[in-house]
Scaffold this motif. Structure first.
Motif, PDB file in Angstrom:
ATOM      1  N   GLN A  77       0.305  -7.430   6.339  1.00  0.00           N
ATOM      2  CA  GLN A  77       0.152  -6.258   5.478  1.00  0.00           C
ATOM      3  C   GLN A  77      -1.251  -5.680   5.586  1.00  0.00           C
ATOM      4  N   ILE A  78      -2.255  -6.556   5.586  1.00  0.00           N
ATOM      5  CA  ILE A  78      -3.638  -6.092   5.673  1.00  0.00           C
ATOM      6  C   ILE A  78      -3.877  -5.384   7.006  1.00  0.00           C
ATOM      7  N   ALA A  79      -3.339  -5.953   8.081  1.00  0.00           N
ATOM      8  CA  ALA A  79      -3.498  -5.324   9.395  1.00  0.00           C
ATOM      9  C   ALA A  79      -2.822  -3.958   9.425  1.00  0.00           C
ATOM     10  N   SER A  80      -1.637  -3.883   8.812  1.00  0.00           N
ATOM     11  CA  SER A  80      -0.912  -2.615   8.776  1.00  0.00           C
ATOM     12  C   SER A  80      -1.663  -1.570   7.970  1.00  0.00           C
ATOM     13  N   ARG A  81      -2.317  -2.023   6.899  1.00  0.00           N
ATOM     14  CA  ARG A  81      -3.058  -1.109   6.034  1.00  0.00           C
ATOM     15  C   ARG A  81      -4.180  -0.407   6.799  1.00  0.00           C
ATOM     16  N   LEU A  82      -4.784  -1.134   7.713  1.00  0.00           N
ATOM     17  CA  LEU A  82      -5.901  -0.568   8.463  1.00  0.00           C
ATOM     18  C   LEU A  82      -5.475   0.591   9.353  1.00  0.00           C
ATOM     19  N   SER A  83      -4.189   0.660   9.663  1.00  0.00           N
ATOM     20  CA  SER A  83      -3.722   1.708  10.576  1.00  0.00           C
ATOM     21  C   SER A  83      -3.055   2.875   9.855  1.00  0.00           C
ATOM     22  N   HIS A  84      -3.094   2.865   8.511  1.00  0.00           N
ATOM     23  CA  HIS A  84      -2.470   3.944   7.750  1.00  0.00           C
ATOM     24  C   HIS A  84      -3.496   4.650   6.871  1.00  0.00           C
ATOM     25  N   ALA A  85      -3.330   5.911   6.731  1.00  0.00           N
ATOM     26  CA  ALA A  85      -4.213   6.684   5.852  1.00  0.00           C
ATOM     27  C   ALA A  85      -3.945   6.309   4.409  1.00  0.00           C
ATOM     28  N   LYS A  86      -4.974   6.430   3.583  1.00  0.00           N
ATOM     29  CA  LYS A  86      -4.860   6.073   2.170  1.00  0.00           C
ATOM     30  C   LYS A  86      -3.753   6.847   1.468  1.00  0.00           C
ATOM     31  N   THR A  87      -3.551   8.101   1.859  1.00  0.00           N
ATOM     32  CA  THR A  87      -2.568   8.935   1.170  1.00  0.00           C
ATOM     33  C   THR A  87      -1.136   8.506   1.443  1.00  0.00           C
ATOM     34  N   THR A  88      -0.914   7.676   2.479  1.00  0.00           N
ATOM     35  CA  THR A  88       0.446   7.251   2.788  1.00  0.00           C
ATOM     36  C   THR A  88       0.840   6.004   2.006  1.00  0.00           C
ATOM     37  N   ARG A  89      -0.089   5.391   1.325  1.00  0.00           N
ATOM     38  CA  ARG A  89       0.206   4.172   0.591  1.00  0.00           C
ATOM     39  C   ARG A  89       1.027   4.480  -0.656  1.00  0.00           C
ATOM     40  N   PRO A  90       1.953   3.588  -1.032  1.00  0.00           N
ATOM     41  CA  PRO A  90       2.738   3.811  -2.247  1.00  0.00           C
ATOM     42  C   PRO A  90       1.848   3.787  -3.486  1.00  0.00           C
ATOM     43  N   PRO A  91       2.296   4.404  -4.576  1.00  0.00           N
ATOM     44  CA  PRO A  91       1.461   4.508  -5.787  1.00  0.00           C
ATOM     45  C   PRO A  91       0.925   3.175  -6.288  1.00  0.00           C
ATOM     46  N   ILE A  92       1.758   2.131  -6.281  1.00  0.00           N
ATOM     47  CA  ILE A  92       1.330   0.848  -6.833  1.00  0.00           C
ATOM     48  C   ILE A  92       0.121   0.308  -6.086  1.00  0.00           C
ATOM     49  N   GLU A  93       0.012   0.603  -4.796  1.00  0.00           N
ATOM     50  CA  GLU A  93      -1.097   0.095  -4.000  1.00  0.00           C
ATOM     51  C   GLU A  93      -2.346   0.955  -4.133  1.00  0.00           C
TER      52      GLU A  93
END
Length: 219
Positions: A137-153
């Motif tokens: 999950q952490i690795a995946s987070r690094l490759s996504h823009a902040k705005t694409t994250r779900p609200p809870i995150e």
């Protein structure tokens, strides 16, 4: 490392039965000993310098305090003391937050006894101990823009605490008391959470919180 070359472990959990269970588990190991314990953040911060631990095990759900805030306090006050979080909360929600707060490991309650001991030893050796799922999950987070994250995150640590308590039916006043905050500050966190969830009323946010809370692992 002291006391006959045994690593000293400090336990922070608000349930005596959990502390006793961890102590029994740890002290079966020839190289580990429990040097102290606490049920809340204030006692932990007071007792840690008196007991000189090599590592701390910290639960996230503590009476009158936040485990995440305690991890941050330990990082700031005792930067050489590594922390492993042992919690009932889903690692995909809280694991990365714990690491950002300063934890060197994250385990969910219910893990095997051997895995708990392995986590302690790994972190004592300077490693980070996380599950493959959490590391992914952490690795995946690094490759996504902040705005694409779900609200809870996208909720801050405090916003998440307030959101979780709303889902458990806790009133704003009770939340303020438990977190030692003013009601106005809690209302500010609620307003920020509403914005991130794209809702306009407290009732809508409450529904989101209840729905989310029902999906979480219960102790």
């Amino acid at each position: 490392m002291q006391e006959n070359s045994r690593y000293r472990v400090f336990i922070v959990d608000d349930h005596p039965v959990v502390r006793d269970g961890l102590k029994n588990l740890i002290e079966q190991e020839e190289d580990l000993v429990v040097c102290g314990e606490a049920a809340d953040a204030a006692t932990a911060l007071q007792t840690i310098p008196e007991t000189s631990p090599d590592i701390a095990l910290v639960d996230l759900s503590l009476e009158h305090s936040s485990g995440l805030e305690l991890v941050k306090e330990i990082r700031d006050q005792y930067p050489e003391l590594p922390v492993v979080v042992l919690s009932m909360h889903d690692e995909l929600v809280y694991g990365e937050r714990a690491v950002r707060s300063g934890a060197r490991g994250y385990l969910m309650k219910g893990e095997s006894s051997q895995r708990v001991v392995s986590a302690i030893r790994s972190v004592l050796q300077g490693e980070v101990f996380l599950s493959e799922r959490l590391m992914g999950q952490i690795a995946s987070r690094l490759s996504h823009a902040k705005t694409t994250r779900p609200p809870i995150e996208r909720l801050s640590d405090r916003e998440l605490e307030v959101f979780q308590m709303l889902g458990q039916g806790t009133s704003t006043t009770a939340i303020a008391e438990k977190l030692s905050l003013s009601v106005k500050t809690v209302q500010m966190y609620v307003a920020r959470a509403k914005e991130k969830f794209g809702v306009t009323s407290a009732r809508e946010l409450m529904r989101e919180a209840v729905r989310w809370d029902e999906t979480q692992v219960k102790s």
